[in-house]
Scaffold this active site. Sequence first.
Site, PDB file in Angstrom:
ATOM      1  N   ARG A   1     -57.270  15.767  -4.794  1.00 46.21           N
ATOM      2  CA  ARG A   1     -56.648  14.719  -3.980  1.00 46.21           C
ATOM      3  C   ARG A   1     -55.999  15.387  -2.771  1.00 46.21           C
ATOM      4  O   ARG A   1     -55.139  16.256  -2.931  1.00 46.21           O
ATOM      5  CB  ARG A   1     -55.625  13.974  -4.838  1.00 46.21           C
ATOM      6  CG  ARG A   1     -55.042  12.725  -4.202  1.00 46.21           C
ATOM      7  CD  ARG A   1     -54.158  11.993  -5.213  1.00 46.21           C
ATOM      8  NE  ARG A   1     -53.538  10.817  -4.624  1.00 46.21           N
ATOM      9  CZ  ARG A   1     -52.440  10.834  -3.907  1.00 46.21           C
ATOM     10  NH1 ARG A   1     -51.810  11.970  -3.682  1.00 46.21           N
ATOM     11  NH2 ARG A   1     -51.937   9.724  -3.398  1.00 46.21           N
TER      12      ARG A   1
ATOM     13  N   LYS B   1     -47.457  19.087  -0.962  1.00 45.68           N
ATOM     14  CA  LYS B   1     -46.297  18.885  -1.847  1.00 45.68           C
ATOM     15  C   LYS B   1     -45.265  19.997  -1.713  1.00 45.68           C
ATOM     16  O   LYS B   1     -45.519  21.053  -1.155  1.00 45.68           O
ATOM     17  CB  LYS B   1     -46.770  18.738  -3.304  1.00 45.68           C
ATOM     18  CG  LYS B   1     -47.357  17.339  -3.559  1.00 45.68           C
ATOM     19  CD  LYS B   1     -47.726  17.104  -5.003  1.00 45.68           C
ATOM     20  CE  LYS B   1     -48.286  15.671  -5.136  1.00 45.68           C
ATOM     21  NZ  LYS B   1     -48.844  15.429  -6.483  1.00 45.68           N
TER      22      LYS B   1
HETATM   23  C1  8Y7 Z   1     -50.667  12.317  -7.121  1.00 42.27           C
HETATM   24  C2  8Y7 Z   1     -51.115  11.004  -7.251  1.00 42.27           C
HETATM   25  C3  8Y7 Z   1     -49.471  11.093  -5.811  1.00 42.27           C
HETATM   26  C4  8Y7 Z   1     -51.290  13.317  -7.925  1.00 42.27           C
HETATM   27  C5  8Y7 Z   1     -52.702  11.574  -8.818  1.00 42.27           C
HETATM   28  C6  8Y7 Z   1     -48.264  12.636  -3.036  1.00 42.27           C
HETATM   29  C7  8Y7 Z   1     -50.473   8.807  -6.272  1.00 42.27           C
HETATM   30  C8  8Y7 Z   1     -47.479  11.950  -4.059  1.00 42.27           C
HETATM   31  N1  8Y7 Z   1     -49.649  12.364  -6.209  1.00 42.27           N
HETATM   32  N2  8Y7 Z   1     -52.116  10.625  -8.078  1.00 42.27           N
HETATM   33  N3  8Y7 Z   1     -50.351  10.242  -6.433  1.00 42.27           N
HETATM   34  N4  8Y7 Z   1     -52.301  12.888  -8.754  1.00 42.27           N
HETATM   35  N5  8Y7 Z   1     -53.690  11.261  -9.662  1.00 42.27           N
HETATM   36  O1  8Y7 Z   1     -47.778  13.719  -2.624  1.00 42.27           O
HETATM   37  O2  8Y7 Z   1     -50.966  14.501  -7.931  1.00 42.27           O
HETATM   38  O3  8Y7 Z   1     -49.313  12.184  -2.584  1.00 42.27           O
HETATM   39  S1  8Y7 Z   1     -48.267  10.504  -4.702  1.00 42.27           S
END
Ligand code: 8Y7
Length: 296
Positions: free
Chosen positions: A269, A235
């Site tokens: 994640r 990010k």
């Molecule tokens: C997150 C996410 C994304 C996060 C959760 C990316 C779908 C942007 N970021 N879901 N999703 N937490 N729970 O950089 O931080 O992957 S999308």
Amino acid sequence: MVTATRSRLVSHGPAVIDCGGKPIRLDGPQVMGVLNITPDSFSDGGRFLHPEQALEQARRMVDEGAALIDVGGESTRPGAGEVSVQAELDRVLPVLELLCSELPVPVSVDTSKPEVMTEAARAGAGMINDVMALRRDGALQAAAATGLPICLMHMQGEPRTMQQAPEYREVVSEVMAFLGERVAACTAAGISRDRIVLDPGFGFGKTLRHNYQLLSGLGRIIAMGVPVLVGMSRKTMIGKVLDAPVDRRLHGSVAAAVLAAREGALLIRAHDVGPTVEALAIVHALAKEDIPVRPD
Ligand code: 8Y7
């Protein structure tokens, strides 16, 4: 130094979370591998549109130690456009059906749409990952009916505009208040606490400082007593510090994962599963030796 380890000593909730019959052990930090099947995701957009390709990439992540695979059909990057229910179903369902039948680990569905939650559960999904924390009309009811665990994420504003001028009095307290309110909404809708995972939502309506204030205060969110998931992989909060484009954020992302896991985050994640799993193994080895610090 009495308080420094406090956040690592609280209960982190159940040691196992049941994802539709495929349990995940939460006795240490685990990795959720990111599988985007959108044509416009910022870091790997357009590469995994076909179910067979998606399966190949998911298998690689499982081989590298992912405990869970997150499949998303609607890009949530800042400024992203809306996707219709039908378009999202068309993208997500074929991939979910294949992955859920072929993989030994559960697959979560990254969606805010109640119709997609219902169909994804039918296709075998093991968790709902909602960046809107079930605030869409009908989402609480749809999620409750699936019986699946749910990740509730904090976001200020909405994806299209969230990075324009995010503002908080004190970001950690506000995120905690929001998450507490969403847990209450879930329990009122019949979703028990042991089905809930919380996420402060790094990068979602936050400035660089807000993101680091959240990481610094993560222990307070973990002390809410519900398993915490974090997503910082690749990010802007990593890229700005390093002045590095998306393809040079691996080491910064792994460092952030380690710091969050050391505070007690149980699900990380990540796009780069192998390196993250290895780094978290070190955190886990250390945590097993943690001795509570008591005042004399
Ligand atoms: C997150 C996410 C994304 C996060 C959760 C990316 C779908 C942007 N970021 N879901 N999703 N937490 N729970 O950089 O931080 O992957 S999308």
